[in-house]
Design an enzyme around this catalytic site. Structure first.
Site, PDB file in Angstrom:
ATOM      1  N   CYS A  10       0.832  -1.214   0.000  1.00 39.89           N
ATOM      2  CA  CYS A  10       0.000   0.000   0.000  1.00 39.89           C
ATOM      3  C   CYS A  10       0.864   1.261   0.000  1.00 39.89           C
ATOM      4  O   CYS A  10       0.662   2.160  -0.830  1.00 39.89           O
ATOM      5  CB  CYS A  10      -0.958  -0.021   1.184  1.00 39.89           C
ATOM      6  SG  CYS A  10      -0.165  -0.453   2.754  1.00 39.89           S
TER       7      CYS A  10
HETATM    8  N1  LIG Z   1      -4.653  -4.134   4.948  1.00 37.26           N
HETATM    9  C1  LIG Z   1      -4.081  -3.452   3.964  1.00 37.26           C
HETATM   10  O1  LIG Z   1      -4.259  -2.226   3.842  1.00 37.26           O
HETATM   11  C2  LIG Z   1      -3.204  -4.142   2.953  1.00 37.26           C
HETATM   12  C3  LIG Z   1      -2.736  -3.397   1.860  1.00 37.26           C
HETATM   13  C4  LIG Z   1      -1.932  -4.019   0.911  1.00 37.26           C
HETATM   14  C5  LIG Z   1      -1.592  -5.359   1.056  1.00 37.26           C
HETATM   15  N2  LIG Z   1      -2.030  -6.046   2.132  1.00 37.26           N
HETATM   16  C6  LIG Z   1      -1.635  -7.454   2.227  1.00 37.26           C
HETATM   17  O2  LIG Z   1      -2.765  -8.251   1.873  1.00 37.26           O
HETATM   18  C7  LIG Z   1      -2.754  -9.485   2.620  1.00 37.26           C
HETATM   19  C8  LIG Z   1      -4.058  -9.574   3.416  1.00 37.26           C
HETATM   20  O3  LIG Z   1      -4.124  -8.435   4.259  1.00 37.26           O
HETATM   21  P1  LIG Z   1      -5.369  -8.146   5.204  1.00 37.26           P
HETATM   22  O4  LIG Z   1      -5.158  -6.785   5.758  1.00 37.26           O
HETATM   23  O5  LIG Z   1      -6.634  -8.479   4.485  1.00 37.26           O
HETATM   24  O6  LIG Z   1      -5.087  -9.240   6.358  1.00 37.26           O
HETATM   25  P2  LIG Z   1      -6.097  -9.816   7.446  1.00 37.26           P
HETATM   26  O7  LIG Z   1      -7.193  -8.842   7.665  1.00 37.26           O
HETATM   27  O8  LIG Z   1      -5.245 -10.199   8.596  1.00 37.26           O
HETATM   28  O9  LIG Z   1      -6.685 -11.140   6.734  1.00 37.26           O
HETATM   29  C9  LIG Z   1      -5.878 -12.239   6.438  1.00 37.26           C
HETATM   30  C10 LIG Z   1      -6.698 -13.335   5.775  1.00 37.26           C
HETATM   31  O10 LIG Z   1      -5.861 -14.435   5.471  1.00 37.26           O
HETATM   32  C11 LIG Z   1      -6.369 -15.638   6.084  1.00 37.26           C
HETATM   33  N3  LIG Z   1      -5.199 -16.406   6.473  1.00 37.26           N
HETATM   34  C12 LIG Z   1      -4.255 -16.084   7.403  1.00 37.26           C
HETATM   35  N4  LIG Z   1      -3.272 -17.005   7.424  1.00 37.26           N
HETATM   36  C13 LIG Z   1      -3.597 -17.932   6.474  1.00 37.26           C
HETATM   37  C14 LIG Z   1      -2.984 -19.114   6.016  1.00 37.26           C
HETATM   38  N5  LIG Z   1      -1.816 -19.550   6.514  1.00 37.26           N
HETATM   39  N6  LIG Z   1      -3.610 -19.826   5.044  1.00 37.26           N
HETATM   40  C15 LIG Z   1      -4.791 -19.402   4.527  1.00 37.26           C
HETATM   41  N7  LIG Z   1      -5.415 -18.285   4.910  1.00 37.26           N
HETATM   42  C16 LIG Z   1      -4.828 -17.547   5.875  1.00 37.26           C
HETATM   43  C17 LIG Z   1      -7.224 -15.144   7.232  1.00 37.26           C
HETATM   44  O11 LIG Z   1      -8.307 -16.009   7.520  1.00 37.26           O
HETATM   45  P3  LIG Z   1      -8.222 -17.302   8.444  1.00 37.26           P
HETATM   46  O12 LIG Z   1      -7.152 -17.019   9.486  1.00 37.26           O
HETATM   47  O13 LIG Z   1      -9.586 -17.497   9.027  1.00 37.26           O
HETATM   48  O14 LIG Z   1      -7.863 -18.413   7.504  1.00 37.26           O
HETATM   49  C18 LIG Z   1      -7.822 -13.876   6.642  1.00 37.26           C
HETATM   50  O15 LIG Z   1      -8.919 -14.171   5.807  1.00 37.26           O
HETATM   51  C19 LIG Z   1      -1.507  -9.415   3.533  1.00 37.26           C
HETATM   52  O16 LIG Z   1      -0.441 -10.093   2.927  1.00 37.26           O
HETATM   53  C20 LIG Z   1      -1.226  -7.917   3.624  1.00 37.26           C
HETATM   54  O17 LIG Z   1       0.118  -7.620   3.897  1.00 37.26           O
HETATM   55  C21 LIG Z   1      -2.853  -5.481   3.083  1.00 37.26           C
END
Ligand SMILES: NC(=O)c1ccc[n+]([C@@H]2O[C@H](COP(=O)([O-])OP(=O)(O)OC[C@H]3O[C@@H](n4cnc5c(N)ncnc54)[C@H](OP(=O)(O)O)[C@@H]3O)[C@@H](O)[C@H]2O)c1
Length: 328
Positions: free
Chosen positions: A143
């Site tokens: 981001c």
């Molecule tokens: N938030 C932002 O603004 C943003 C911006 C750019 C990029 N990102 C990136 O996008 C990705 C997701 O971010 P987020 O903010 O949406 O994170 P989040 O809110 O923590 O959600 C993570 C998701 O991944 C699942 N998960 C976690 N560990 C897993 C595993 N080992 N296998 C399968 N599923 C798994 C979780 O569900 P369960 O644990 O129930 O399986 C949940 O659905 C990350 O890599 C983050 O760095 C985030």
């Protein structure tokens, strides 16, 4: 297109579902979560009640049946799934950091071994559209690097130093609560963190170099009491002085055909919920201050991921991304 979202219970997963509701030819058929398997999507994302009647599932990666996929999981998790999706010819966009950097840089920055590395285009469409178009797998950028790189790109080759000073809303940390994101620590407060060590600095440096810049790049993030959005102030120090008119004309020409880059005074509110990156410039001799604003969950994550998938699958780039920002 039948879409699978791996990691659909998180913030970016929920945002993918929300945005894809207005896509002309995409429909989410698989929303995975380990913790919420069997529960309705609206139990975790109540704003989607009445729009999405799917329940979370937790299939083996080889059992995912879809025309395209998003990996919205943490870094190190994405690398466990990426290869299987690519092998089956499923166009995939990875929102994690696992494929954004060269392997050695990734391992040094993230302090883990990459067990399934391959090269993937870096998904800022405004800068790498042709590579993305032909790709089976795209690494969606971080981001901070998205807003920062779009702010600096037009001047990158004329700069000797670029200092990015960014302020982010709390959803950038994902939905897992922590002391940092605990309300009394964030509300009515304003802090700098990882002053010189944020991992996204490596992406910013990589992109500056790809743009032909020899500038030294520095980055310090700050946490502000907002849910969404990143405002970046880029201090761009030039080799030779420039004028306001010249720099404005440069940005206008560089982004002339870019629907999602708007040249106007940036604020978090004017891009909230949208895929826009708003940018404005102010010139003071050798220093140009460029400010950009994005919604971290849209242009900084899920919106840009859809923009990338649209390019990869031959859809109109704006498909699913024409929602108007939500202001105030
Ligand atoms: N938030 C932002 O603004 C943003 C911006 C750019 C990029 N990102 C990136 O996008 C990705 C997701 O971010 P987020 O903010 O949406 O994170 P989040 O809110 O923590 O959600 C993570 C998701 O991944 C699942 N998960 C976690 N560990 C897993 C595993 N080992 N296998 C399968 N599923 C798994 C979780 O569900 P369960 O644990 O129930 O399986 C949940 O659905 C990350 O890599 C983050 O760095 C985030």
């Amino acid at each position: 297109m039948d879409i699978a979202i791996i990691g659909a219970s998180g913030y970016t997963g929920g945002e993918l579902i929300r945005l894809l509701l207005s896509h002309s030819s995409a429909s989410v058929v698989s929303a995975t979560s380990r913790k919420w398997e069997g529960k309705p999507v609206s139990a975790v994302h109540p704003h989607l009640k009445g729009f999405c009647d799917l329940s979370f599932s937790n299939p083996a990666i080889d059992a995912i049946d879809a025309d395209a996929a998003f990996l919205a999981v943490p870094h190190t998790a994405a690398m466990q799934y990426a290869g299987a999706l690519v092998e089956r010819g499923i166009p995939t966009v990875d929102l994690s950091a696992d494929y954004r950097l060269p392997k050695d840089v990734y391992e040094a920055v993230y302090g883990v071994s990459h067990t399934a590395w391959f090269e993937a285009p870096y998904g800022i469409p405004e800068l790498h559209r042709d590579e993305i178009r032909a790709a089976p797998f795209v690494a969606n950028p971080g981001c901070f690097p998205t807003g920062a790189t779009l702010a600096a790109a037009p001047l990158a080759t004329r700069a000797h130093t670029i200092i990015y000073d960014s302020k982010t809303g709390v959803s950038g940390a994902g939905d897992n609560p922590s002391a940092t994101t605990h309300y009394p620590n964030v509300g009515d407060n304003f802090t700098a963190y990882k002053w010189t060590t944020h991992r996204h600095t490596a992406e910013m440096r990589m992109e500056a170099a790809r743009l032909g810049s020899r500038a030294a790049c520095y980055f310090t993030p700050h946490l502000v009491p907002a849910n969404r959005g990143i405002l970046t102030t880029a201090h761009i120090l030039l080799d030779e002085p420039a004028t306001q008119e010249e720099v404005e004309a440069l940005y206008a020409s560089y982004y002339r055909d870019e629907y999602f880059v708007r040249l106007q005074k940036p604020s978090l509110a004017t891009v909230r919920g949208s895929n826009f990156c708003d940018i404005a410039v102010e010139c003071e001799g050798n220093r140009v201050v460029v400010v950009s604003a994005i919604d971290n969950l849209v242009k900084g994550a899920s919106g840009q991921a859809i923009q990338n998938l649209n390019l990869m699958t031959g859809h109109r780039e704006q498909d699913g991304l024409l929602g108007v920002p939500l202001t105030p």
